[in-house]
Design a protein around this motif. Structure first.
Motif, PDB file in Angstrom:
ATOM      1  N   GLN A  17       0.528  -8.054 -11.534  1.00  0.00           N
ATOM      2  CA  GLN A  17       1.231  -9.290 -12.295  1.00  0.00           C
ATOM      3  C   GLN A  17       2.168  -9.597 -11.978  1.00  0.00           C
ATOM      4  OE1 GLN A  17       2.174  -7.509 -16.394  1.00  0.00           O
ATOM      5  NE2 GLN A  17       2.049  -9.235 -17.569  1.00  0.00           N
ATOM      6  N   LEU A  18       2.193 -10.931 -13.086  1.00  0.00           N
ATOM      7  CA  LEU A  18       3.215 -12.364 -12.211  1.00  0.00           C
ATOM      8  C   LEU A  18       4.235 -12.812 -12.889  1.00  0.00           C
ATOM      9  CD1 LEU A  18       3.494 -13.578  -9.480  1.00  0.00           C
ATOM     10  CD2 LEU A  18       2.796 -15.890 -10.013  1.00  0.00           C
ATOM     11  N   PRO A  34       9.029  -8.990 -11.085  1.00  0.00           N
ATOM     12  CA  PRO A  34       9.413  -8.713  -9.433  1.00  0.00           C
ATOM     13  C   PRO A  34       8.314  -8.156  -8.639  1.00  0.00           C
ATOM     14  CG  PRO A  34      10.903  -7.975 -10.607  1.00  0.00           C
ATOM     15  CD  PRO A  34      10.081  -8.415 -12.139  1.00  0.00           C
ATOM     16  N   GLU A  35       7.714  -7.658  -8.946  1.00  0.00           N
ATOM     17  CA  GLU A  35       6.048  -6.984  -8.416  1.00  0.00           C
ATOM     18  C   GLU A  35       5.309  -8.275  -7.834  1.00  0.00           C
ATOM     19  OE1 GLU A  35       5.586  -6.127 -11.979  1.00  0.00           O
ATOM     20  OE2 GLU A  35       7.075  -5.725 -11.378  1.00  0.00           O
ATOM     21  N   LEU A  40       4.020 -12.354  -3.070  1.00  0.00           N
ATOM     22  CA  LEU A  40       3.931 -14.043  -2.793  1.00  0.00           C
ATOM     23  C   LEU A  40       5.187 -14.329  -2.050  1.00  0.00           C
ATOM     24  CD1 LEU A  40       3.592 -16.006  -5.771  1.00  0.00           C
ATOM     25  CD2 LEU A  40       1.621 -15.627  -4.181  1.00  0.00           C
ATOM     26  N   GLU A  41       6.783 -13.672  -1.938  1.00  0.00           N
ATOM     27  CA  GLU A  41       7.655 -14.299  -0.394  1.00  0.00           C
ATOM     28  C   GLU A  41       7.187 -13.195   0.133  1.00  0.00           C
ATOM     29  OE1 GLU A  41      11.164 -12.606  -3.013  1.00  0.00           O
ATOM     30  OE2 GLU A  41      11.599 -14.536  -3.732  1.00  0.00           O
ATOM     31  N   ARG A  42       6.465 -11.982   0.549  1.00  0.00           N
ATOM     32  CA  ARG A  42       6.475 -11.649   1.935  1.00  0.00           C
ATOM     33  C   ARG A  42       5.597 -13.210   2.627  1.00  0.00           C
ATOM     34  NH1 ARG A  42       4.348  -6.510  -0.862  1.00  0.00           N
ATOM     35  NH2 ARG A  42       2.359  -6.969  -0.580  1.00  0.00           N
ATOM     36  N   HIS A  43       5.318 -13.807   1.838  1.00  0.00           N
ATOM     37  CA  HIS A  43       4.657 -14.961   2.853  1.00  0.00           C
ATOM     38  C   HIS A  43       5.779 -15.966   3.726  1.00  0.00           C
ATOM     39  CE1 HIS A  43      -0.046 -13.215   3.085  1.00  0.00           C
ATOM     40  NE2 HIS A  43       0.552 -13.084   1.090  1.00  0.00           N
TER      41      HIS A  43
END
Length: 499
Positions: A17-18, A34-35, A40-43
């Motif tokens: 869920q975004l 946050p999940e 996304l932030e991992r990229h």
């Protein structure tokens, strides 16, 4: 069955869920999850292209996403699908992505599933805000509906597709998405008024530009006209694709999540492969941009957060304003973090502590310059990987960070000189004491000279020059005194000899 695309896939174990939507009092409140942001932030700064799937609830959006991600084709467990009166998807969900992690040159293709519109638990304002948010975030907006394009469908979409009511027109500098309208369970033969065959794209354009049919309900006719105008105005690039029913038998249609891909109608499978190919190609060609520059996954997540803040405050959505807040806020925060990281090392050095690299003051000028260069390189690498925003903004904040670190470096250089002066003075005092000691042994002199040589090799130039001058002056005084003593002795000897 064989894969329909050679694009490598990044798997998610389940949809993430975004965006979460909750009713607080009499208003809907939106919350970024946050999940979803973490995925996304991992990229990092990798470019992103987003395909959002929107449409009325109970129209098979989730099953379509499973097809686009090839989960049906590969026999994998399907992500969350259903057909009850309760909306199966609430808020926004990240369903998966294409464009493997080993290919950072291509954009990450992220698929978003938007809550179905018109469910028993939603309302018009919420539906319209979610649809507008998806339109602003997407590279391609997939509008999933069933059947033909007609007045009834346009009336149903009328309150959802009024983008002008939720967008600040003067503040839009993000790339507009392509509209890809998917007509599910489509059974019509496509012909124009003259009976000639037309393409789905031509069918969509005719439907969008057609005058509303005469009706007793003028309000509904006006609503249908307005939604056509809104779609034409907002989406400059539009296309349409049709899909027949996946199965013929009603029992099979009610059991789609358990059907194998090969058991679906061949015409349906061909349509899915064509749809998927067109969608992937459109996303690859149109990564999300702001002011003409592609944005990365981390920037996209930050932009989402700012737009959600505007939605919760009931403000018109301005990508320009949100993006300004994102880039200045993110760059300022990162600059503060890296400044604290850099100054802690420099201040530890100035305090005479040994830092992680093993360096400790005093040290040679070149060694200190190399330490500064290495630290700036490390900080710049972190900056390049994590900074969010346009080049001019990133450059502005990096320049400020460099200048603040340069001021700290000046203090370290000054302390390096002071500490070197002190050490050299102590060493040369021992040397001077040795020279002044009439009973000193030569071995002591050799040891002191060796220690002094090693110390001088590690000293900065300024203190070394000052100390060397002092040592030479002391030596010169010692030599002068010795010569005077020798001359006095010689004179005394000559005088004694004359007597």
């Amino acid at each position: 069955p064989p894969r329909s695309s050679r694009t490598p896939q990044v798997e998610l174990d389940a949809p993430v869920q975004l965006l979460r939507v909750n009713r607080v009092g009499g208003q809907w409140k939106y919350e970024v999850c946050p999940e979803g942001v973490a995925v996304l932030e991992r990229h990092g700064s990798r470019r992103i292209a987003v395909a959002s799937v929107c449409g009325l609830y109970r129209t098979g959006k989730s099953f379509l996403l499973n097809l686009l991600l090839e989960r049906v084709q590969r026999g994998l467990p399907l992500f969350k699908v259903g057909g009850t009166t309760r909306a199966c998807t609430e808020g926004l969900w990240l369903y998966g992505s294409l464009g493997g992690a080993d290919d950072d040159r291509s954009p990450l293709l992220a698929f978003l599933d938007c809550e179905g519109f018109g469910s028993t638990e939603s309302d018009r304002q919420r539906d319209a805000q979610l649809m507008t948010l998806c339109a602003l975030l997407s590279s391609v907006l997939v509008l999933n509906t069933k059947g033909a394009l007609n007045e009834g469908l346009f009336n149903t979409l009328a309150l959802t597709c009024r983008f002008a009511e939720h967008i600040e027109e003067q503040g839009q500098e993000a790339s507009r998405p392509t509209l890809l309208w998917v007509l599910r369970d489509f059974m019509l033969e496509l012909h124009d008024a003259a009976g000639h065959s037309i393409t789905p794209d031509e069918y969509l354009e005719q439907a969008l530009r057609a005058a509303p049919t005469a009706a007793h309900d003028q309000e509904r006719a006006q609503s249908a006209k307005e939604v056509r105008s809104s779609l034409l105005k907002f989406f400059s690039h539009r296309s349409c694709m049709t899909l027949v029913q996946p199965c013929v038998e009603e029992a099979d249609l009610q059991n789609l999540e358990h059907m194998s891909y090969s058991s679906l109608r061949g015409e349906f499978r061909a349509g899915v492969e064509a749809l998927r190919g067109r969608l992937v190609a459109a996303c690859h060609a149109s990564p999300k941009t702001l002011r003409g520059e592609p944005i990365g996954c981390r920037s996209f997540a930050a932009l989402l957060g700012q737009l959600v803040e505007a939605m919760n405050a009931n403000r018109s959505l301005s990508v320009k304003g949100a993006w300004e807040s994102v880039q200045h806020g993110a760059c300022g925060q990162l600059a503060d973090e890296l400044r604290a990281q850099g100054t802690s090392v420099l201040r530890a050095l100035a305090a005479g502590q040994r830092v992680a690299s093993g360096a400790v003051l005093p040290m040679q000028d070149e060694a200190l310059r190399e330490l500064f260069r290495n630290q700036r390189h490390t900080l710049k690498s972190q900056w390049d990987n994590r900074a969010v925003g346009e080049e001019a903004v990133r450059k502005e904040y990096w320049q400020e960070l460099k200048e603040s670190l340069a001021r700290e470096e000046v203090l370290v250089r000054q302390q390096n000189a002071r500490m070197a002066d002190q050490k050299l003075q102590e060493a040369f005092k021992r040397w001077q004491d040795y020279l002044d000691d009439e009973n000193a042994k030569s071995a002591d002199g050799e040891r002191l000279a060796s220690e002094l040589g090693r110390l001088m090799d590690s000293m900065p130039a300024g203190p070394l020059s000052r100390a060397s001058r002092g040592a030479l002056e002391a030596a010169a005084r010692r030599v002068t005194a010795a010569r005077a003593a020798i001359a006095a002795t010689a004179e005394h000897f000559e005088e004694a000899k004359r007597r």
